[in-house]
Every structure is written in structure tokens, then in C-alpha cells.
Design a protein around this motif. Structure first.
Motif, PDB file in Angstrom:
ATOM      1  N   ARG A  79       0.838  -1.195   0.000  1.00 21.62           N
ATOM      2  CA  ARG A  79       0.000   0.000   0.000  1.00 21.62           C
ATOM      3  C   ARG A  79       0.876   1.249   0.000  1.00 21.62           C
ATOM      4  O   ARG A  79       1.920   1.277   0.648  1.00 21.62           O
ATOM      5  N   PRO A  80       0.465   2.297  -0.707  1.00 15.39           N
ATOM      6  CA  PRO A  80       1.199   3.567  -0.649  1.00 15.39           C
ATOM      7  C   PRO A  80       1.156   4.139   0.763  1.00 15.39           C
ATOM      8  O   PRO A  80       0.264   3.819   1.549  1.00 15.39           O
ATOM      9  N   LYS A  81       2.107   4.994   1.077  1.00 16.82           N
ATOM     10  CA  LYS A  81       2.133   5.621   2.398  1.00 16.82           C
ATOM     11  C   LYS A  81       1.001   6.631   2.547  1.00 16.82           C
ATOM     12  O   LYS A  81       0.527   6.886   3.651  1.00 16.82           O
ATOM     13  N   VAL A  82       0.587   7.212   1.430  1.00 20.11           N
ATOM     14  CA  VAL A  82      -0.511   8.181   1.445  1.00 20.11           C
ATOM     15  C   VAL A  82      -1.835   7.434   1.349  1.00 20.11           C
ATOM     16  O   VAL A  82      -1.946   6.426   0.641  1.00 20.11           O
ATOM     17  N   THR A  90      -4.336  13.970  -5.051  1.00 11.29           N
ATOM     18  CA  THR A  90      -3.051  14.574  -5.403  1.00 11.29           C
ATOM     19  C   THR A  90      -2.450  14.028  -6.692  1.00 11.29           C
ATOM     20  O   THR A  90      -1.722  14.734  -7.385  1.00 11.29           O
ATOM     21  N   THR A  91      -2.748  12.769  -7.024  1.00 10.50           N
ATOM     22  CA  THR A  91      -2.123  12.165  -8.208  1.00 10.50           C
ATOM     23  C   THR A  91      -3.123  11.659  -9.234  1.00 10.50           C
ATOM     24  O   THR A  91      -2.745  11.361 -10.366  1.00 10.50           O
ATOM     25  N   LYS A 184      -9.794  13.632 -10.588  1.00 10.38           N
ATOM     26  CA  LYS A 184     -10.532  13.137  -9.425  1.00 10.38           C
ATOM     27  C   LYS A 184     -11.593  12.112  -9.810  1.00 10.38           C
ATOM     28  O   LYS A 184     -12.590  11.947  -9.120  1.00 10.38           O
ATOM     29  N   GLY A 185     -11.379  11.432 -10.930  1.00  5.95           N
ATOM     30  CA  GLY A 185     -12.252  10.335 -11.319  1.00  5.95           C
ATOM     31  C   GLY A 185     -13.666  10.769 -11.661  1.00  5.95           C
ATOM     32  O   GLY A 185     -13.919  11.915 -12.052  1.00  5.95           O
ATOM     33  N   LEU A 186     -14.612   9.821 -11.487  1.00  6.76           N
ATOM     34  CA  LEU A 186     -16.001  10.085 -11.838  1.00  6.76           C
ATOM     35  C   LEU A 186     -16.609  11.180 -10.969  1.00  6.76           C
ATOM     36  O   LEU A 186     -17.442  11.961 -11.436  1.00  6.76           O
ATOM     37  N   LEU A 187     -16.193  11.220  -9.709  1.00 11.37           N
ATOM     38  CA  LEU A 187     -16.713  12.267  -8.827  1.00 11.37           C
ATOM     39  C   LEU A 187     -16.296  13.641  -9.343  1.00 11.37           C
ATOM     40  O   LEU A 187     -17.106  14.566  -9.420  1.00 11.37           O
ATOM     41  N   GLY A 188     -15.021  13.772  -9.721  1.00 11.18           N
ATOM     42  CA  GLY A 188     -14.544  15.042 -10.253  1.00 11.18           C
ATOM     43  C   GLY A 188     -15.243  15.413 -11.545  1.00 11.18           C
ATOM     44  O   GLY A 188     -15.587  16.581 -11.769  1.00 11.18           O
ATOM     45  N   ALA A 189     -15.475  14.413 -12.414  1.00 11.64           N
ATOM     46  CA  ALA A 189     -16.171  14.668 -13.676  1.00 11.64           C
ATOM     47  C   ALA A 189     -17.602  15.128 -13.414  1.00 11.64           C
ATOM     48  O   ALA A 189     -18.125  16.010 -14.107  1.00 11.64           O
TER      49      ALA A 189
END
Length: 216
Positions: A79-82, A90-91, A184-189
Motif C-alpha cells: 500500500r502507498p504511504k498516502v 493529489t495524483t 478526481k475520477g467520476l466524482l470530479g467529472a
């Protein structure tokens, strides 16, 4: 498992009745259960974000994930640290929802391998020195915007990478709106689409009022 995962699909040395897929996850990946508390995981996250900071929601999601699907790192899925939501913000990297892959990993029908060093004539060579032959190799390496290929003469609107120039969204520059480029994926769209609709409506209202005044 990941949007940037080279996926050697099938090991030809496995038995005809038991095909084995080999997966290399190039970077850390957050795997979450598909549902939590009887509803979709992302639905739970969105509700919590209305009241709690992102880092607190991330901590909750990771605790629930460990309780429901166990420790994924013991299968080679670090797992990433974030946290998953902070990483997404952020990414743009979206957490992976488990819809059955983990059970196949536990059953060793999917194997996680080390980083791919190079391809060979019949498969791949890994950084740990191992080699395997494959029927097929699939590269899931993400995508690049091709907007500049078909949107011509839009100087000052797009960057060299085909993304909108930095500006407050939306601004309707040259009558163009960009939906889904927030990372931000579907939410951002969805948020972009609503803001665009409101901005278009406001512009149309102002234009209509101006025409009425001119007509008088």
C-alpha cells in the motif's frame, strides 16, 4: 490490479484446466472492498467527507479494509504511504475495488511477481533474475490526452500535454469547457459537469437579457 500495471496474462506452463495469471504491480496500490456497511465503498467515503477531513476518512477506510479483506501486503501488494483518497486527490490514482481478484490471489490462480526488467522472445525477465514465458503480455500503462489531435487552433487553452491550462474552473474560454480533467475520477467529472451546466446557464441568461435590452 492497477491502471499502470504490466499484466502478463497467462503462464503457458500451467495445466490446461488451471490457467495462472501473473501480475506485476509497478507501484503501491490501495485495494478496498467493493462495499462497506451495506453500501458502496466510495458512497461511504463521499458521505464521510461531508463531515470529516480526508485523512480521517482514509484512516477509517484502511481500518475497514484490513478487517474485511486482510493484509494485502503479504501477497506482494504494497500500500502507498498516502491514504487512498488523498492519493486520488493529489495524483489521480484511483483505489482498486476488490471484486474477486484477492480470492484468486489467495488461491494462487493469480501470482504477484517482482518488477519487469525486460521482455524476452517468449515472455519476461524480472529484476530478481527470474524469467517466465507467457502466451500474452498486456501493458496497462495509463493513457495520454489526445485532445490536441482533434482540437485545432485552440491556442492558450491547452498545455503541451493536452490538458487545460491552469485557470479557475469553469471559464468557458473560447466556448470550450473541459470536463473530467481534474484527476478526481467520476466524482470530479460529475462536479465539473454540474459547474459547466450552471456556467452555461448563467451565460445564456446574461446573453438573453442583453438581447432584450438591445431590442428595446
Amino acid at each position: 490490479m492497477s491502471g499502470e500495471t504490466p499484466l502478463p496474462a497467462t503462464d503457458p506452463r500451467s495445466s490446461p484446466t488451471r490457467r495462472i495469471s501473473i501480475v506485476h504491480v509497478r507501484s503501491g496500490v490501495h485495494i478496498l472492498p467493493r462495499e462497506m456497511l451495506g453500501t458502496s465503498t466510495f458512497g461511504v467515503a463521499m458521505k464521510l467527507l461531508k463531515w470529516l477531513p480526508t485523512q480521517v476518512v482514509d484512516r477509517f477506510l484502511l481500518i475497514m479494509a484490513k478487517m474485511m479483506i486482510g493484509d494485502t501486503e503479504k501477497y506482494g501488494l504494497k500500500r502507498p504511504k498516502v491514504g487512498p483518497l488523498e492519493l486520488k486527490n493529489t495524483t489521480g490514482k484511483t483505489p482498486v475495488l476488490d471484486v474477486g481478484a484477492l480470492s484468486l490471489i489467495r488461491d494462487e490462480r493469480i501470482k504477484i511477481v517482482s518488477e519487469v526488467e525486460s521482455l524476452t522472445s517468449d515472455g519476461a525477465r524480472f529484476v530478481d533474475g527470474g524469467e517466465m514465458a507467457f502466451h500474452a503480455v498486456v501493458f496497462a500503462t495509463g493513457y495520454k490526452s489526445n485532445v490536441p489531435l482533434w482540437l485545432k487552433d485552440a491556442g492558450g487553452v491547452l498545455t503541451a500535454e493536452g490538458k487545460p491550462e491552469e485557470h479557475p474552473f469553469p471559464n468557458g474560454e473560447k466556448g470550450i469547457y473541459f470536463v473530467g480533467f481534474s484527476g478526481k475520477g467520476l466524482l470530479g467529472a460529475s462536479v465539473d459537469a454540474i459547474k459547466t451546466a450552471l456556467d452555461v446557464s448563467a451565460r445564456w441568461t446574461r446573453l438573453s437579457e442583453t438581447k432584450d435590452v438591445v431590442g428595446l
